[in-house]
Structures are given as structure tokens and as C-alpha cells.
Design an enzyme around this catalytic site. Structure first.
Site, PDB file in Angstrom:
ATOM      1  N   ARG A  87      47.352  -0.768  16.449  1.00 31.02           N
ATOM      2  CA  ARG A  87      47.286  -2.064  17.112  1.00 31.02           C
ATOM      3  C   ARG A  87      45.842  -2.541  17.243  1.00 31.02           C
ATOM      4  O   ARG A  87      45.631  -3.685  17.632  1.00 31.02           O
ATOM      5  CB  ARG A  87      47.880  -1.970  18.513  1.00 31.02           C
ATOM      6  CG  ARG A  87      49.391  -2.207  18.591  1.00 31.02           C
ATOM      7  CD  ARG A  87      49.818  -1.771  19.969  1.00 31.02           C
ATOM      8  NE  ARG A  87      50.912  -2.477  20.572  1.00 31.02           N
ATOM      9  CZ  ARG A  87      52.165  -2.042  20.591  1.00 31.02           C
ATOM     10  NH1 ARG A  87      52.512  -0.971  19.961  1.00 31.02           N
ATOM     11  NH2 ARG A  87      53.087  -2.724  21.250  1.00 31.02           N
ATOM     12  N   ARG A 126      66.488  -9.961  25.806  1.00 34.23           N
ATOM     13  CA  ARG A 126      66.763  -8.712  25.085  1.00 34.23           C
ATOM     14  C   ARG A 126      67.227  -7.636  26.064  1.00 34.23           C
ATOM     15  O   ARG A 126      66.680  -7.491  27.141  1.00 34.23           O
ATOM     16  CB  ARG A 126      65.479  -8.261  24.383  1.00 34.23           C
ATOM     17  CG  ARG A 126      65.608  -6.960  23.634  1.00 34.23           C
ATOM     18  CD  ARG A 126      64.521  -6.819  22.616  1.00 34.23           C
ATOM     19  NE  ARG A 126      63.271  -6.315  23.167  1.00 34.23           N
ATOM     20  CZ  ARG A 126      62.244  -5.928  22.415  1.00 34.23           C
ATOM     21  NH1 ARG A 126      62.315  -6.018  21.097  1.00 34.23           N
ATOM     22  NH2 ARG A 126      61.155  -5.463  22.970  1.00 34.23           N
ATOM     23  N   ARG A 152      64.074  -3.661  29.624  1.00 32.95           N
ATOM     24  CA  ARG A 152      62.788  -2.955  29.690  1.00 32.95           C
ATOM     25  C   ARG A 152      61.844  -3.655  30.667  1.00 32.95           C
ATOM     26  O   ARG A 152      61.757  -4.880  30.655  1.00 32.95           O
ATOM     27  CB  ARG A 152      62.154  -2.929  28.285  1.00 32.95           C
ATOM     28  CG  ARG A 152      62.668  -1.799  27.425  1.00 32.95           C
ATOM     29  CD  ARG A 152      62.239  -1.932  25.987  1.00 32.95           C
ATOM     30  NE  ARG A 152      60.821  -2.208  25.813  1.00 32.95           N
ATOM     31  CZ  ARG A 152      60.224  -2.270  24.624  1.00 32.95           C
ATOM     32  NH1 ARG A 152      60.924  -2.064  23.519  1.00 32.95           N
ATOM     33  NH2 ARG A 152      58.947  -2.531  24.533  1.00 32.95           N
ATOM     34  N   ARG A 163      51.920  -9.327  27.020  1.00 35.89           N
ATOM     35  CA  ARG A 163      52.065  -8.580  25.760  1.00 35.89           C
ATOM     36  C   ARG A 163      51.784  -9.487  24.564  1.00 35.89           C
ATOM     37  O   ARG A 163      51.187  -9.062  23.571  1.00 35.89           O
ATOM     38  CB  ARG A 163      53.472  -7.987  25.651  1.00 35.89           C
ATOM     39  CG  ARG A 163      53.670  -6.825  26.605  1.00 35.89           C
ATOM     40  CD  ARG A 163      55.128  -6.426  26.664  1.00 35.89           C
ATOM     41  NE  ARG A 163      55.555  -5.711  25.474  1.00 35.89           N
ATOM     42  CZ  ARG A 163      56.808  -5.688  25.036  1.00 35.89           C
ATOM     43  NH1 ARG A 163      57.759  -6.358  25.681  1.00 35.89           N
ATOM     44  NH2 ARG A 163      57.133  -5.000  23.964  1.00 35.89           N
TER      45      ARG A 163
HETATM   46  P1  AMP Z   1      56.154  -1.187  21.855  1.00 37.64           P
HETATM   47  O1  AMP Z   1      57.529  -0.615  22.029  1.00 37.64           O
HETATM   48  O2  AMP Z   1      55.586  -0.925  20.489  1.00 37.64           O
HETATM   49  O3  AMP Z   1      56.059  -2.629  22.266  1.00 37.64           O
HETATM   50  O4  AMP Z   1      55.202  -0.361  22.864  1.00 37.64           O
HETATM   51  C1  AMP Z   1      55.455  -0.353  24.259  1.00 37.64           C
HETATM   52  C2  AMP Z   1      54.173  -0.058  25.003  1.00 37.64           C
HETATM   53  O5  AMP Z   1      53.640   1.221  24.608  1.00 37.64           O
HETATM   54  C3  AMP Z   1      53.027  -1.028  24.721  1.00 37.64           C
HETATM   55  O6  AMP Z   1      53.114  -2.193  25.520  1.00 37.64           O
HETATM   56  C4  AMP Z   1      51.818  -0.165  25.073  1.00 37.64           C
HETATM   57  O7  AMP Z   1      51.690  -0.016  26.478  1.00 37.64           O
HETATM   58  C5  AMP Z   1      52.228   1.189  24.524  1.00 37.64           C
HETATM   59  N1  AMP Z   1      51.824   1.338  23.087  1.00 37.64           N
HETATM   60  C6  AMP Z   1      52.664   1.534  22.030  1.00 37.64           C
HETATM   61  N2  AMP Z   1      51.988   1.643  20.870  1.00 37.64           N
HETATM   62  C7  AMP Z   1      50.675   1.506  21.193  1.00 37.64           C
HETATM   63  C8  AMP Z   1      49.452   1.501  20.427  1.00 37.64           C
HETATM   64  N3  AMP Z   1      49.462   1.635  19.079  1.00 37.64           N
HETATM   65  N4  AMP Z   1      48.287   1.358  21.110  1.00 37.64           N
HETATM   66  C9  AMP Z   1      48.258   1.223  22.431  1.00 37.64           C
HETATM   67  N5  AMP Z   1      49.359   1.172  23.220  1.00 37.64           N
HETATM   68  C10 AMP Z   1      50.572   1.326  22.614  1.00 37.64           C
END
Ligand code: AMP
Length: 205
Positions: A87, A126, A152, A163
Site C-alpha cells: 500500500r 457491505r 466490519r 480509508r
Molecule cells: P483491507 O481488508 O485490505 O482493507 O485491510 C484492513 C485493514 O488492515 C486496513 O485498513 C489497515 O488497517 C490494515 N492493513 C491491511 N493491509 C495493510 C498494508 N499493506 N499496510 C498497512 N496496513 C494494512
């Protein structure tokens, strides 16, 4: 096949990743799923749990460590699809370095494009079934009556805006980084799941 799937929260990354992984026979590596599993198991640092529920990123070294360990598993021998990682540019550089150490490299970075107004609407409606992990949309893909629904915490309206801002700030640097490496392929993420899958497969062909 070693592919990174990049897209804003709610773009359908998870849905598309599953189909593409099945098609190519590679695992889907989602840092979000790994972090949620650690949280559910009670092994995630409380500070990281708090960061996640506010929609903030966790530190680069945490997610790089997760991926560094995961890519050595036997099921990654034929490749993998990364979902939600990297990211940030430092994460992308760390990924490049850990692949180089193993004599491997990325084949493509697919960017799933969806306008922000549509994303907010998708995330707020969602829901996930706690038992099966299946994702539903309250209007467009309603859950069956026996589903055990969960919203969630980071899909709540207060966290969604944060986000999406975080995603926009992140891709401002990440996408040009991959474009510079000649790896970036853009896919229009607006349409039915099947339409988007067809575009994804064409981009990976
Ligand atoms: P996601 O399901 O990919 O939206 O991830 C949920 C949460 O996990 C994000 O909002 C971050 O808090 C954390 N997270 C997941 N992947 C990353 C990443 N590559 N770098 C930093 N935080 C992450």
C-alpha cells in the site's frame, strides 16, 4: 504468476481476487485477512487493533513481515496474488527486495478503478457472513435469511471516508512507482462482477 491487485476499499478486489486465483491456481495473500485472523486469535498488538478499526494503516514492517513469511509456504511456489499489499512505496520496495532475494519478480500490478461515490455506497451497505466469509450488499446482493451478518467496524461511515482518503494518498505515489517499472495495468471496476473478471483476465493474458 506473481501479481499485485491494487484498488480502493470496496472496489471488489476480494471478489475478483478469488476468481483470478482459482483460474490460475495460485493463493490469494491478503494482509487485511491475515491481520483480521490475528486479531480474532487475540495475537495482534492492541495498538494495531485500534489502528485497523479507525481505518488507519498498520506500520510497514508489520505487513512486510507477514508477507515475507507467507511467500515461503509451499502453495506459493507457482505464484500468488497480493491483495491489499503493498500500500506504500516502502512496502513496494520491500516486496521487490524480498522477491529478488528469492530470485523472483512481479509479473504485473493490476489497478481496479472505481469512482469514489460508488465506493462509499458499496462499503456502507457491505455485510459479511461470519460463518462463511461470504460478502453481501444489502440491496444489490442481499444475504440469505440464515446468514450471520457482520458489518466490519472499518466499513462504518466514519471510517470509510478515512480509508478512501488513505487510499488516494497512498496510490498518489504507489501507482506512478509501478508505472515507472512498466508493471501497471488499469482495469475498469464498474460493472457486474463477471464483466470485471473478463477485463481482469484480459489484462493478465
Ligand atoms: P483491507 O481488508 O485490505 O482493507 O485491510 C484492513 C485493514 O488492515 C486496513 O485498513 C489497515 O488497517 C490494515 N492493513 C491491511 N493491509 C495493510 C498494508 N499493506 N499496510 C498497512 N496496513 C494494512
Amino acid at each position: 504468476m506473481r501479481v499485485v491487485l491494487v484498488g480502493p476499499p470496496g472496489a471488489g478486489k476480494g471478489t475478483q481476487a478469488k476468481v483470478v486465483c482459482q483460474r490460475f491456481g495460485v493463493p490469494q495473500l491478503s494482509t487485511g485477512d491475515m491481520l483480521r485472523a490475528a486479531k480474532a486469535a487475540g495475537t495482534l498488538d492492541p495498538q494495531l487493533v485500534a489502528a485497523m478499526s479507525q481505518g488507519a494503516l498498520v506500520p510497514d514492517d508489520v505487513v512486510v513481515g507477514l508477507i515475507d513469511r507467507r511467500v515461503d509456504a509451499a502453495d506459493c511456489a507457482g505464484g500468488f496474488l497480493l491483495d491489499g499489499f503493498p500500500r506504500t512505496v516502502p512496502q513496494a520496495e520491500a516486496l521487490g527486495a524480498l522477491l529478488t532475494r528469492r530470485g523472483a519478480r512481479l509479473d504485473a500490478v493490476v489497478q481496479l478503478d472505481v469512482p469514489r461515490s460508488l465506493l462509499t455506497e458499496r462499503l456502507i451497505h457491505r455485510r459479511a457472513d461470519k460463518k462463511t466469509g461470504q460478502i453481501y450488499h444489502l440491496q444489490y446482493n442481499p444475504p440469505p435469511p440464515d446468514a450471520e451478518l457482520e458489518h466490519r467496524t472499518d466499513d462504518q461511515p466514519a471510517a470509510v471516508g478515512h480509508r478512501l482518503d488513505t487510499y488516494e494518498a497512498m496510490t498518489a505515489a504507489l501507482l506512478p512507482y509501478y508505472q515507472g517499472l512498466g508493471l501497471l495495468r488499469r482495469v475498469d471496476g464498474v460493472g457486474t462482477p463477471d464483466e470485471v473478471t473478463a477485463r481482469m483476465l484480459a489484462a493478465l493474458a
